[in-house]
Design a protein around this motif. Structure first.
Motif, PDB file in Angstrom:
ATOM      1  N   ALA A 179       0.951  11.746   7.119  1.00 26.82           N
ATOM      2  CA  ALA A 179       2.036  12.188   8.041  1.00 26.82           C
ATOM      3  C   ALA A 179       1.832  12.036   9.608  1.00 26.82           C
ATOM      4  O   ALA A 179       2.684  11.711  10.320  1.00 26.82           O
ATOM      5  N   GLN A 180       0.483  11.815  10.164  1.00 27.81           N
ATOM      6  CA  GLN A 180       0.174  11.741  11.537  1.00 27.81           C
ATOM      7  C   GLN A 180       0.396  10.059  11.752  1.00 27.81           C
ATOM      8  O   GLN A 180       0.718   9.896  12.922  1.00 27.81           O
ATOM      9  N   ASN A 181       0.406   9.088  10.945  1.00 28.23           N
ATOM     10  CA  ASN A 181       0.361   7.660  11.325  1.00 28.23           C
ATOM     11  C   ASN A 181       1.275   6.788  10.567  1.00 28.23           C
ATOM     12  O   ASN A 181       1.211   5.684  10.562  1.00 28.23           O
ATOM     13  N   ALA A 182       1.823   7.562   9.866  1.00 30.08           N
ATOM     14  CA  ALA A 182       2.792   6.812   8.566  1.00 30.08           C
ATOM     15  C   ALA A 182       3.982   7.623   8.243  1.00 30.08           C
ATOM     16  O   ALA A 182       4.023   8.824   8.327  1.00 30.08           O
ATOM     17  N   GLY A 183       4.823   7.311   7.494  1.00 32.14           N
ATOM     18  CA  GLY A 183       6.010   7.742   6.713  1.00 32.14           C
ATOM     19  C   GLY A 183       5.910   7.810   5.262  1.00 32.14           C
ATOM     20  O   GLY A 183       5.390   6.596   5.074  1.00 32.14           O
ATOM     21  N   LEU A 184       6.347   8.981   4.521  1.00 32.75           N
ATOM     22  CA  LEU A 184       6.202   8.698   3.073  1.00 32.75           C
ATOM     23  C   LEU A 184       7.573   8.268   2.745  1.00 32.75           C
ATOM     24  O   LEU A 184       8.681   8.652   2.887  1.00 32.75           O
ATOM     25  N   VAL A 185       7.561   7.272   2.004  1.00 30.74           N
ATOM     26  CA  VAL A 185       8.503   6.494   1.278  1.00 30.74           C
ATOM     27  C   VAL A 185       8.577   6.904  -0.217  1.00 30.74           C
ATOM     28  O   VAL A 185       7.904   6.673  -1.041  1.00 30.74           O
ATOM     29  N   VAL A 186       9.780   7.465  -0.403  1.00 31.07           N
ATOM     30  CA  VAL A 186      10.287   7.894  -1.768  1.00 31.07           C
ATOM     31  C   VAL A 186      11.409   7.098  -2.176  1.00 31.07           C
ATOM     32  O   VAL A 186      12.231   6.856  -1.761  1.00 31.07           O
ATOM     33  N   GLY A 187      11.299   6.207  -3.506  1.00 33.86           N
ATOM     34  CA  GLY A 187      12.291   5.629  -4.370  1.00 33.86           C
ATOM     35  C   GLY A 187      12.254   5.437  -5.704  1.00 33.86           C
ATOM     36  O   GLY A 187      11.251   6.005  -6.266  1.00 33.86           O
ATOM     37  N   ALA A 188      12.869   4.474  -6.190  1.00 31.40           N
ATOM     38  CA  ALA A 188      12.720   4.382  -7.598  1.00 31.40           C
ATOM     39  C   ALA A 188      12.958   2.755  -7.939  1.00 31.40           C
ATOM     40  O   ALA A 188      14.006   2.157  -7.410  1.00 31.40           O
ATOM     41  N   LEU A 189      12.350   2.168  -8.932  1.00 36.10           N
ATOM     42  CA  LEU A 189      12.648   1.015  -9.595  1.00 36.10           C
ATOM     43  C   LEU A 189      12.741   1.359 -11.181  1.00 36.10           C
ATOM     44  O   LEU A 189      11.860   1.329 -11.774  1.00 36.10           O
ATOM     45  N   ALA A 207       5.122   3.345  10.394  1.00 36.26           N
ATOM     46  CA  ALA A 207       6.374   3.465  10.829  1.00 36.26           C
ATOM     47  C   ALA A 207       7.091   1.938  11.258  1.00 36.26           C
ATOM     48  O   ALA A 207       5.917   1.001  11.434  1.00 36.26           O
ATOM     49  N   GLY A 208       8.073   1.521  10.803  1.00 43.13           N
ATOM     50  CA  GLY A 208       8.607   0.316  11.086  1.00 43.13           C
ATOM     51  C   GLY A 208       9.951  -0.160  10.296  1.00 43.13           C
ATOM     52  O   GLY A 208      10.324   0.742   9.526  1.00 43.13           O
ATOM     53  N   ASP A 209      10.233  -1.310  10.641  1.00 39.38           N
ATOM     54  CA  ASP A 209      11.365  -2.022   9.811  1.00 39.38           C
ATOM     55  C   ASP A 209      10.615  -2.712   8.655  1.00 39.38           C
ATOM     56  O   ASP A 209       9.875  -3.823   8.931  1.00 39.38           O
ATOM     57  N   TYR A 210      11.311  -2.813   7.386  1.00 38.23           N
ATOM     58  CA  TYR A 210      10.788  -3.437   6.241  1.00 38.23           C
ATOM     59  C   TYR A 210      11.960  -3.983   5.668  1.00 38.23           C
ATOM     60  O   TYR A 210      13.132  -3.785   5.702  1.00 38.23           O
ATOM     61  N   GLN A 211      11.470  -4.795   4.552  1.00 37.30           N
ATOM     62  CA  GLN A 211      12.261  -5.695   3.818  1.00 37.30           C
ATOM     63  C   GLN A 211      11.752  -5.932   2.297  1.00 37.30           C
ATOM     64  O   GLN A 211      10.714  -5.827   2.305  1.00 37.30           O
ATOM     65  N   VAL A 212      12.590  -5.777   1.263  1.00 38.68           N
ATOM     66  CA  VAL A 212      11.996  -6.210   0.128  1.00 38.68           C
ATOM     67  C   VAL A 212      11.875  -7.638  -0.051  1.00 38.68           C
ATOM     68  O   VAL A 212      12.762  -8.354  -0.027  1.00 38.68           O
ATOM     69  N   SER A 213      10.604  -8.045   0.208  1.00 37.69           N
ATOM     70  CA  SER A 213      10.383  -9.591  -0.065  1.00 37.69           C
ATOM     71  C   SER A 213      10.127 -10.191  -1.373  1.00 37.69           C
ATOM     72  O   SER A 213      10.276 -11.372  -1.473  1.00 37.69           O
ATOM     73  N   GLU A 214       9.773  -9.279  -2.082  1.00 36.91           N
ATOM     74  CA  GLU A 214       9.551  -9.882  -3.627  1.00 36.91           C
ATOM     75  C   GLU A 214       9.783  -8.779  -4.504  1.00 36.91           C
ATOM     76  O   GLU A 214       9.755  -7.495  -4.382  1.00 36.91           O
TER      77      GLU A 214
END
Length: 184
Positions: free
Chosen positions: A35-45, A80-87
């Motif tokens: 949590a100090q240097n990143a974000g926790l991403v939660v999702g589903a496929l 942290a940053g802007d991301y895209q689903v690339s594959e």
């Protein structure tokens, strides 16, 4: 006969290599990110259908990629940053975005809920993005293109259910703020 046995063994080895595990740096127990240097991403496929479960995010600014064989719900650390689903996918070939890719933003120190990706959603409501099998040319030496849209991707917002499930399994993160970062 020995040649045929080696060929079969090579095929099995390659099929096992296709089941990519989550990289250690992205796991909840990562020694690299927290949590100090990143974000926790939660999702589903959840619904992989005939396409497969490969999922790759790329940082739009740096180009760094983060990919693994996602199955069902996932939780990963990302800077942290802007991301895209690339594959996406893998069974029918790795797919890339046909036009605009799905995008989301990760913030440090928070749970970033990105939604549930669903393959093959109907035209109405319109899919959030279209992906198609990559064509990389002879021996994959050329730049890859996506000549056709093979599947529409929808992003479903099930934040209450997904976060309840995640926090029940991982109560140590219950005090983290939540950022709705649905892919668009």
């Amino acid at each position: 006969m020995l040649g045929k046995g080696r060929f079969i063994a090579l095929g099995l080895l390659l099929s096992l290599a296709g089941c990519a595990q989550l990289p250690e740096e992205m796991t909840l127990t990562s020694k690299t990110y927290s949590a100090q240097n990143a974000g926790l991403v939660v999702g589903a496929l959840v619904s992989d259908g005939p396409y497969g479960t490969w999922l790759q995010f790329s940082d739009i600014n740096t180009g760094k990629t983060y990919g693994w064989g996602a199955k069902d719900y996932y939780s990963v650390w990302l800077p942290a940053g802007d991301y895209q689903v690339s594959e996406l996918g893998a069974r029918r070939g790795v797919m890339g975005p046909f036009a605009a890719p799905l995008r989301f933003r990760v913030q440090n120190g928070v749970i970033n809920y990105v939604g549930e990706l669903v393959y093959g959603c109907p035209r109405y409501p319109a899919p959030a993005a279209y992906y198609g099998v990559k064509n990389c040319g002879l021996l994959a030496l050329a730049t890859c293109t996506v000549p056709n849209a093979d599947v529409g991707m929808c992003v479903v917002d099930r934040q209450p259910q997904a976060l309840k499930r995640f926090l029940r399994a991982n109560p140590a993160y219950a005090n983290m703020p939540i950022n709705p970062a649905l892919m668009k």
